[in-house]
Enzyme design. Structure first.
Site, PDB file in Angstrom:
ATOM      1  N   HIS A   1      -7.482  -5.644  10.058  1.00  0.00           N
ATOM      2  CA  HIS A   1      -7.457  -5.365   8.430  1.00  0.00           C
ATOM      3  C   HIS A   1      -5.927  -5.659   8.074  1.00  0.00           C
ATOM      4  O   HIS A   1      -4.675  -5.544   8.698  1.00  0.00           O
ATOM      5  CB  HIS A   1      -7.385  -3.864   8.302  1.00  0.00           C
ATOM      6  CG  HIS A   1      -6.476  -2.766   8.898  1.00  0.00           C
ATOM      7  ND1 HIS A   1      -6.584  -2.167   9.968  1.00  0.00           N
ATOM      8  CD2 HIS A   1      -5.201  -2.570   8.156  1.00  0.00           C
ATOM      9  CE1 HIS A   1      -5.401  -1.305   9.862  1.00  0.00           C
ATOM     10  NE2 HIS A   1      -4.519  -1.597   8.933  1.00  0.00           N
TER      11      HIS A   1
ATOM     12  N   GLU B   1      -9.625  -2.225   5.150  1.00  0.00           N
ATOM     13  CA  GLU B   1     -10.335  -1.788   6.400  1.00  0.00           C
ATOM     14  C   GLU B   1     -11.761  -2.998   6.747  1.00  0.00           C
ATOM     15  O   GLU B   1     -12.172  -3.347   5.690  1.00  0.00           O
ATOM     16  CB  GLU B   1     -10.928  -0.491   6.585  1.00  0.00           C
ATOM     17  CG  GLU B   1      -9.770   0.543   6.191  1.00  0.00           C
ATOM     18  CD  GLU B   1      -9.034   0.893   7.447  1.00  0.00           C
ATOM     19  OE1 GLU B   1      -8.663  -0.365   8.156  1.00  0.00           O
ATOM     20  OE2 GLU B   1      -8.120   1.903   7.612  1.00  0.00           O
TER      21      GLU B   1
ATOM     22  N   ASP C   1       0.911  -0.938   0.057  1.00  0.00           N
ATOM     23  CA  ASP C   1       0.056  -0.039   0.051  1.00  0.00           C
ATOM     24  C   ASP C   1       0.690   1.469  -0.141  1.00  0.00           C
ATOM     25  O   ASP C   1       2.030   1.216   0.140  1.00  0.00           O
ATOM     26  CB  ASP C   1      -1.001   0.095   1.217  1.00  0.00           C
ATOM     27  CG  ASP C   1      -0.357  -0.347   2.543  1.00  0.00           C
ATOM     28  OD1 ASP C   1       0.836  -0.349   2.611  1.00  0.00           O
ATOM     29  OD2 ASP C   1      -1.006  -1.167   3.177  1.00  0.00           O
TER      30      ASP C   1
ATOM     31  N   ASP D   1      -7.727  -3.749  14.300  1.00  0.00           N
ATOM     32  CA  ASP D   1      -8.697  -4.227  13.975  1.00  0.00           C
ATOM     33  C   ASP D   1      -8.867  -5.422  12.793  1.00  0.00           C
ATOM     34  O   ASP D   1      -9.922  -5.501  12.083  1.00  0.00           O
ATOM     35  CB  ASP D   1      -9.548  -3.093  13.427  1.00  0.00           C
ATOM     36  CG  ASP D   1      -8.943  -2.287  12.155  1.00  0.00           C
ATOM     37  OD1 ASP D   1      -7.988  -2.825  11.765  1.00  0.00           O
ATOM     38  OD2 ASP D   1      -9.576  -1.216  11.747  1.00  0.00           O
TER      39      ASP D   1
END
Length: 278
Positions: free
Chosen positions: A143, A148, A72, A141
């Site tokens: 991801h 996400e 990314d 979380d």
């Protein structure tokens, strides 16, 4: 799916680096046969990168015939910004090894046409023959890359808006100022990583413990995108003891017992046999 549990972050980083090194050496890359490696950023892989640099400088490993594809990049952050993932990769890894810069692929978050940039990235991966080993980290979380919670589990490289939890977690890299943290990023999709022939996920620290629990002890869930890799035929989760705090005791005992009984990897770097598998 395998879960490798090491005592601490340093040992987990070393194990992961040895595994990557082993895979490259076994592949026997050459001018007409490149090993293709997917790579993450963030704090978790830093120890792994340091070990890989060490192996390279000691003459045990070359990246001359390795192609890399990063997961990314932030949108709108200048490439030379100290917190861009271009800067991260060159400062922490690429400039210390013998990789050809033309073979180190990172998404351009300042491209005039962001969707075209994403499509071109997918095309480059395909032209390279696909990813042999995709290494990833996760957020608290669950991801992976910037997929996400709620992301499609068959998604491809695309533009994503970052969740507030991610922005808050990344604020530490921007002097704690939320206004400086990019709110969008280009990211490979879950499907892009799933296409890799092998996936290794690094999970360390107590703050990732609940995400590891969701990743391996519950079902596949698009709200915890890392859980998708339960369905990959060759996934290895590499973690430290702190990351196992939310796992059931029997889960930890099972995977620890499995690792001990199989003894799949040496605990030291062998100069004559490189990094041996037995």
């Amino acid at each position: 799916m395998r879960l490798v549990i090491l005592d601490n972050y340093d040992l987990a980083s070393e194990w992961a680096a040895k595994y990557i090194c082993n895979r490259i050496i076994q592949f026997k890359p050459g001018q007409d046969r490149y090993f293709t490696l997917g790579l993450p950023t963030g704090s978790t892989p830093l120890g792994c990168y340091k070990k890989l640099i060490e192996y390279h400088k000691n003459g045990h490993l070359s990246f001359k015939y390795v192609k890399t594809f990063n997961m990314d990049e932030y949108v709108g952050l200048p490439r030379n910004h100290p917190e861009s993932y271009h800067s991260y990769m060159w400062n922490n890894f690429f400039k210390h090894i013998d990789i050809d810069p033309n073979n180190a692929h990172i998404l351009d978050g300042n491209a005039a046409d962001l969707q075209a940039e994403c499509d071109a990235f997918e095309k480059k991966i395909k032209e390279a023959g696909g990813i042999d080993l995709f290494v990833g980290g996760i957020g608290p979380d669950g991801h992976i890359a910037f997929n996400e919670p709620g992301s499609s589990l068959v998604s491809r490289t695309r533009l994503k808006t970052l969740a507030m939890d991610t922005i808050l977690a990344n604020a530490k890299y921007f002097d704690g100022d939320l206004t400086k943290v990019p709110t969008m990023a280009l990211t490979v999709g879950v499907g892009t990583v799933m296409d890799a022939r092998e996936v290794m996920i690094l999970i360390t620290g107590a703050h990732k413990a609940f995400a590891l629990y969701k990743a391996i002890e519950e079902g596949v869930n698009h709200m915890w995108t890392v859980s998708a890799f339960q369905q990959h035929p060759r996934t290895i989760f590499v973690c430290d003891e702190d990351a196992t705090l939310e796992l059931r005791v029997k889960t930890v005992k099972y995977f620890k017992g499995d690792s001990v009984s199989q003894k799949p990897y040496c605990t030291r770097l062998c100069i004559t046999k490189h990094i041996c598998l037995m």
